[in-house]
Write an enzyme that holds these catalytic residues in place. Structure first.
Site, PDB file in Angstrom:
ATOM      1  N   GLU A  60      25.643 -38.997 124.436  1.00  0.00           N
ATOM      2  CA  GLU A  60      27.099 -38.747 124.413  1.00  0.00           C
ATOM      3  C   GLU A  60      27.808 -39.452 125.572  1.00  0.00           C
ATOM      4  O   GLU A  60      28.702 -38.895 126.206  1.00  0.00           O
ATOM      5  CB  GLU A  60      27.404 -37.250 124.413  1.00  0.00           C
TER       6      GLU A  60
HETATM    7  C1  LIG Z   1      16.983 -38.852 123.041  1.00  0.00           C
HETATM    8  C2  LIG Z   1      18.165 -39.585 122.587  1.00  0.00           C
HETATM    9  C3  LIG Z   1      18.891 -39.151 121.487  1.00  0.00           C
HETATM   10  C4  LIG Z   1      19.967 -39.895 121.016  1.00  0.00           C
HETATM   11  N1  LIG Z   1      20.592 -39.505 119.862  1.00  0.00           N
HETATM   12  C5  LIG Z   1      21.500 -40.350 119.314  1.00  0.00           C
HETATM   13  C6  LIG Z   1      22.032 -40.096 118.013  1.00  0.00           C
HETATM   14  O1  LIG Z   1      21.719 -39.081 117.375  1.00  0.00           O
HETATM   15  N2  LIG Z   1      22.897 -40.988 117.481  1.00  0.00           N
HETATM   16  C7  LIG Z   1      23.271 -42.115 118.141  1.00  0.00           C
HETATM   17  O2  LIG Z   1      24.042 -42.888 117.605  1.00  0.00           O
HETATM   18  N3  LIG Z   1      22.800 -42.385 119.378  1.00  0.00           N
HETATM   19  C8  LIG Z   1      21.916 -41.552 119.965  1.00  0.00           C
HETATM   20  N4  LIG Z   1      21.404 -41.821 121.208  1.00  0.00           N
HETATM   21  C9  LIG Z   1      21.852 -43.018 121.901  1.00  0.00           C
HETATM   22  C10 LIG Z   1      22.642 -42.762 123.175  1.00  0.00           C
HETATM   23  O3  LIG Z   1      23.933 -42.387 122.872  1.00  0.00           O
HETATM   24  C11 LIG Z   1      22.532 -44.063 123.994  1.00  0.00           C
HETATM   25  O4  LIG Z   1      21.230 -44.072 124.517  1.00  0.00           O
HETATM   26  C12 LIG Z   1      23.559 -44.184 125.052  1.00  0.00           C
HETATM   27  O5  LIG Z   1      24.793 -44.442 124.466  1.00  0.00           O
HETATM   28  C13 LIG Z   1      23.243 -45.305 126.052  1.00  0.00           C
HETATM   29  O6  LIG Z   1      22.870 -46.491 125.453  1.00  0.00           O
HETATM   30  P1  LIG Z   1      21.543 -47.236 125.920  1.00  0.00           P
HETATM   31  O7  LIG Z   1      20.446 -46.241 125.981  1.00  0.00           O
HETATM   32  O8  LIG Z   1      21.359 -48.413 125.070  1.00  0.00           O
HETATM   33  O9  LIG Z   1      21.833 -47.677 127.425  1.00  0.00           O
HETATM   34  P2  LIG Z   1      22.655 -48.948 127.919  1.00  0.00           P
HETATM   35  O10 LIG Z   1      23.925 -49.066 127.173  1.00  0.00           O
HETATM   36  O11 LIG Z   1      21.748 -50.122 127.946  1.00  0.00           O
HETATM   37  O12 LIG Z   1      23.020 -48.522 129.405  1.00  0.00           O
HETATM   38  C14 LIG Z   1      22.090 -48.600 130.474  1.00  0.00           C
HETATM   39  C15 LIG Z   1      22.751 -48.090 131.744  1.00  0.00           C
HETATM   40  O13 LIG Z   1      23.888 -48.890 132.074  1.00  0.00           O
HETATM   41  C16 LIG Z   1      25.022 -48.068 132.261  1.00  0.00           C
HETATM   42  N5  LIG Z   1      26.209 -48.795 131.779  1.00  0.00           N
HETATM   43  C17 LIG Z   1      26.373 -49.463 130.618  1.00  0.00           C
HETATM   44  N6  LIG Z   1      27.596 -49.997 130.547  1.00  0.00           N
HETATM   45  C18 LIG Z   1      28.248 -49.650 131.678  1.00  0.00           C
HETATM   46  C19 LIG Z   1      29.566 -49.892 132.213  1.00  0.00           C
HETATM   47  N7  LIG Z   1      30.484 -50.585 131.561  1.00  0.00           N
HETATM   48  N8  LIG Z   1      29.848 -49.391 133.419  1.00  0.00           N
HETATM   49  C20 LIG Z   1      28.947 -48.681 134.113  1.00  0.00           C
HETATM   50  N9  LIG Z   1      27.700 -48.414 133.666  1.00  0.00           N
HETATM   51  C21 LIG Z   1      27.351 -48.886 132.466  1.00  0.00           C
HETATM   52  C22 LIG Z   1      24.766 -46.815 131.435  1.00  0.00           C
HETATM   53  O14 LIG Z   1      25.461 -45.716 131.983  1.00  0.00           O
HETATM   54  C23 LIG Z   1      23.260 -46.670 131.593  1.00  0.00           C
HETATM   55  O15 LIG Z   1      22.976 -45.967 132.771  1.00  0.00           O
HETATM   56  C24 LIG Z   1      20.352 -41.070 121.702  1.00  0.00           C
HETATM   57  C25 LIG Z   1      19.652 -41.488 122.833  1.00  0.00           C
HETATM   58  C26 LIG Z   1      18.563 -40.763 123.274  1.00  0.00           C
HETATM   59  C27 LIG Z   1      17.814 -41.269 124.464  1.00  0.00           C
END
Ligand SMILES: Cc1cc2nc3c(=O)[nH]c(=O)nc-3n(C[C@H](O)[C@H](O)[C@H](O)COP(=O)(O)OP(=O)(O)OC[C@H]3O[C@@H](n4cnc5c(N)ncnc54)[C@H](O)[C@@H]3O)c2cc1C
Length: 823
Positions: free
Chosen positions: A500
């Site tokens: 989220e």
């Molecule tokens: C267990 C689990 C359940 C999930 N369930 C769902 C689901 O049901 N449906 C769904 O659609 N998604 C789901 N997700 C996805 C989740 O919403 C994403 O993991 C999340 O949005 C972050 O994306 P990412 O993991 O690719 O990290 P990335 O986007 O690669 O981010 C990596 C880091 O960089 C930081 N970052 C990125 N951009 C910026 C910025 N502009 N400024 C500052 N910091 C930044 C982030 O805060 C993070 O710390 C789930 C994820 C997990 C792990």
């Protein structure tokens, strides 16, 4: 003397005019009177001439034509080029939520009556019965160890129980077969389940948060509502929602998943539909889902919809059994056991009617998502985080009183007192913030900024709570097994941090960099006016806003200085604030400082706001502390101002303000425009940052929490604790009671052991010996013997044979591994 009175009156008039946002004309009159008085008293020295000049300029500035020509238009032209354009997705996100108490804090003069109008925790009889009945029963049935270690899945009987009892349809209206519970009730139910099993709560949480159920309820066509909602409510459909992809995580709007409007065959007939290709991952419940909610970018190259080629982000409902939908394999997030996995599809043909809300809603997906998220983010994660903080506090305070080292309960040692105090503070504060926010959502608000700050603050503090609990439990918390009540939460912490809106992004970008636009009284409207294609209308709107903004800034400059040098003694507090009046005043004072720094940060960083994330992160922290303090003060009132909680509220308030000052200090120290930093420093922190609560205060609240009774029960309200001693949490409670009851007898025994009258070794029964030697009465000896057995069970950790720990990959897994290796 006359001079002194004159100076004091002039100063008072200056602050009164500035803080009440006087117009140019009022200033002109005031400066003229001041100068005239000077002239009468002093003749006509040079600076009296200066006074008349300033009065004249102010008067000129109050003339509409002159103001437009020499103030408004130059400012309009200068800012028009400097203000960054707001992208369509940003605009949709900004317009999706509501501004409420956050806007009051941004205003510098919060209207406390608005906060007091937020309802205290209110449940209907039906909701209360559900919490005490089916929810309590579900908690009893959830075996966290079985789920996360032995089965690595949610057992069928639990799925059946939650489906049969309506857990999956809490947010679905009664009309459509759901329970139609308020946000407050949903939050309490989720929290209670989470306090028993962090993995187990996921299957209830996901269908009741952003996903098909909520989207259909809010935006679905009548047919979609009638068909899907009753089935979702009864668990006949298991939903999941797929937004995230390998290349679009935090930047979800950059998704590569695409649907093309085209004709295709469905059930033997040619029909208009969408050819979809997607690649999504991390999707919770996907492995079990029967109904996939999918976000994708919709293109219409042949313009069938009459809206051009780029229709925009669109949401659709696809049965997982539909031809071409790939689903089923699993991720293993942090070793926790809830179902989560990827989903893919290539050139899958779906009907136009499968768009949530029908073809009319094509392209509105982002707005729909943001609108749901603004409210939804206020419920699930704050609920589970607050529950975790409360559960960790309840278990750890019990353990710290039971566990003895060096002849003392470890909770009495100052080193342990420190993390215990953090646990107690977080349990109280997070529950306060959870409850008030859920009440806001129950009343129909969609608090976008508050939900963002609460999301990152609550999950971050949940992590701190679990870490503190682990440190205090030592090896007892580390060794996993059925009796370990911390590891399940520990595994789930990173999930809360990431989903989220990952915390770093949510703190540094969403809460303040975007929040300022939404909650600031003028900023968003000013940008809109600057970007208005009708220049005349834009200038006119801008002028009114700019006038108000200038007065607002000056009011905050003078207000911050006045309230900070007078230590908030004259700041406003609500009626009948009672013993908490001083903290309300401090909240008011801090809000002025925040409004000033926020305004200057936004004005001077402008488009740089999104990249100066260390500053915006600190501003988010400052806002979060103000919100937390508001919540704590509100909770104290809602709870009926219990005298026993007063010290804890003082403790929380002091720490909130100290952290607030530290956050602003960080902003000012690192502010790129140094001249602005030099101005802000003396206005905001004229005497430096406030100190946190003292060690003595920490001891008081920890000692209260180590004692069974009403204070501890209130602090850890609405979590699950088993009644019997078969379960580790029930055993802790019963043992704690016994420890307190046996305290005097224990002291006698300890004294005898220290004096060498009784020897405590594994090869002898020292309690029996103490009884025989008359150190203990027979009754005391019996009670202490019972206690010794119970303590032994409380501190025991599980052990396993090597065979029990061996992983047994099945044939399918082995084949898959070979398959991956071959690739
Ligand atoms: C267990 C689990 C359940 C999930 N369930 C769902 C689901 O049901 N449906 C769904 O659609 N998604 C789901 N997700 C996805 C989740 O919403 C994403 O993991 C999340 O949005 C972050 O994306 P990412 O993991 O690719 O990290 P990335 O986007 O690669 O981010 C990596 C880091 O960089 C930081 N970052 C990125 N951009 C910026 C910025 N502009 N400024 C500052 N910091 C930044 C982030 O805060 C993070 O710390 C789930 C994820 C997990 C792990």
């Amino acid at each position: 003397m006359t001079e002194l009175i004159f100076a004091a009156l002039s100063l008072a008039a200056f602050f009164a005019l500035a803080m009440n946002r006087a117009s140019f004309r009022s200033w002109a009159v005031a400066v003229a009177i001041f100068t005239l008085a000077l002239q009468i008293g002093l003749g006509f020295p040079f600076w009296t001439f200066l006074g008349w000049l300033i009065a004249g300029l102010l008067f000129a500035a109050s003339m509409p034509e002159l103001k437009r020509q020499y103030l408004t238009l130059p400012a309009y032209r200068a800012l028009k080029g400097a203000v960054p354009a707001i992208s369509e997705t940003e605009r949709e996100a900004l317009e999706a939520g509501t501004a409420g108490w956050d806007a009051e804090l941004f205003s510098g003069t919060p209207d406390f009556a608005k906060l007091r109008r937020v309802a205290p925790i209110t449940l209907t009889d039906e909701e209360r019965a559900f919490l005490d009945g089916p929810t309590e029963e579900l908690c009893k049935r959830l075996d966290d160890w079985h789920i996360r270690h032995e089965l690595r899945d949610i057992p069928d009987d639990i799925w059946r129980f939650v489906s049969d009892n309506g857990f999956l349809g809490m947010l679905i209206s009664k009309e459509h077969g759901g329970l139609g519970f308020s946000a407050q009730a949903q939050s309490l139910v989720l929290g209670k389940i989470a306090s028993k099993s962090a993995s187990g709560v996921t299957i209830v949480m996901v269908p009741n948060s952003l996903g098909p159920g909520e989207l259909i309820e809010k935006y679905g066509t009548e047919h979609q509502k009638a068909h899907f909602l009753p089935r979702l409510a009864k668990g006949e459909e298991i939903p999941c929602f797929a937004l995230t992809g390998p290349f679009s995580g935090s930047d979800a709007a950059a998704m590569r998943d695409v649907g093309v409007v085209t004709k295709g065959m469905h059930e033997g007939k040619e029909t208009l539909g969408i050819k979809l290709t997607w690649d999504k991952r991390y999707i919770t419940l996907a492995p079990n889902a029967t109904l996939l909610g999918l976000a994708f970018r919709l293109l219409d190259p042949e313009n069938h919809l009459g809206r051009g080629e780029e229709v925009g982000i669109t949401l659709a409902l696809i049965p997982t059994g539909h031809e071409g939908v790939e689903i089923g394999r699993r991720h293993l997030p942090a070793g926790a056991a809830f179902p989560n996995g990827p989903t893919r599809g290539r050139d899958v043909f779906v009907l136009m009617d499968w768009i949530i809300g029908g073809p009319d809603r094509a392209g509105q997906g982002w707005r729909m998502l943001m609108s749901c998220l603004a409210a939804g983010r206020s419920i699930s994660l704050p609920a589970t985080s607050a529950a975790c903080a409360k559960a960790m506090t309840r278990r750890t305070t019990a353990y710290a009183r039971i566990r003895k080292q060096f002849g003392l309960p470890i909770g009495y040692m100052e080193g342990v007192e420190e993390p215990l105090a953090r646990l107690v503070e977080n349990a109280y504060g997070l529950e306060a913030a959870r409850a008030i926010t859920a009440s806001m959502v129950s009343a129909g608000e969609k608090p976008a900024v508050i939900s963002a700050l609460l999301k990152y603050m609550s999950t971050d503090r949940m992590r701190a709570c679990v870490n503190d609990a682990l440190d205090i439990h030592g090896g007892r918390g580390i060794c996993d097994g059925p009796s370990n009540y911390i590891q399940g939460a520990y595994q789930m912490v990173p999930v809360g941090i990431t989903v989220e809106g990952a915390n770093i992004l949510t703190r540094t970008l969403i809460t303040f960099a975007q929040g300022a636009l939404r909650s600031h009284p003028y900023l968003f409207a000013e940008i809109e006016a600057l970007q208005d294609s009708d220049t005349d209308r834009g200038v006119e709107t801008f002028e009114t806003l700019f006038d108000d903004h200038r007065a607002f800034l000056f009011a905050n400059v003078t207000g911050a200085l006045f309230h900070n040098v007078t230590f908030g003694a004259f700041a406003t507090a609500p009626q009948n604030a009672g013993d908490m009046k001083r903290w309300w005043r401090q909240l008011s004072r801090a809000s002025r400082s925040f409004a000033l720094v926020a305004d200057l940060t936004v004005a001077l960083l402008g488009g740089g706001l999104k990249v100066k994330q260390k500053l915006t992160g600190r501003m988010a922290d400052a806002l979060a502390e103000l919100y937390l303090l508001s919540s704590v003060l509100k909770r104290y009132e809602d709870d009926g101002r219990p005298a026993a909680d007063r010290k804890l509220v003082d403790y929380c308030a002091r720490n909130c303000l100290a952290r607030f000052d530290a956050a602003l200090r960080g902003v000012i120290d690192n502010f790129p425009a140094r001249w602005a930093a030099w101005i802000m420093g003396p206005l905001v922190l004229p005497f430096g940052a406030r100190r946190p609560a003292s060690d003595k205060d920490a001891k008081t609240i920890v000692r209260a929490a180590l004692q069974p009774g009403a204070f501890r029960d209130r602090l850890t309200r609405d979590i699950y604790t088993s009644e019997g001693t078969a379960d580790a949490t029930g055993l802790l409670e019963t043992t704690l009671e016994k420890v307190v009851a046996c305290e005097e007898a224990e002291k006698k025994l300890e004294r005898a052991i220290r004096q060498g009258d009784v020897k405590r070794f594994h090869d002898r029964d020292w309690i029996k010996e103490a009884g025989e030697k008359g150190v203990l009465t027979a009754e005391e000896a019996r009670a202490l013997a019972d206690l010794r057995d119970m303590v032994a069970r409380v501190i025991a950790v599980d052990d396993f044979s090597a065979a029990e720990l061996e992983l047994k990959p099945n044939e399918e897994d082995a084949n898959q591994k070979q398959h991956i290796a071959a690739e």
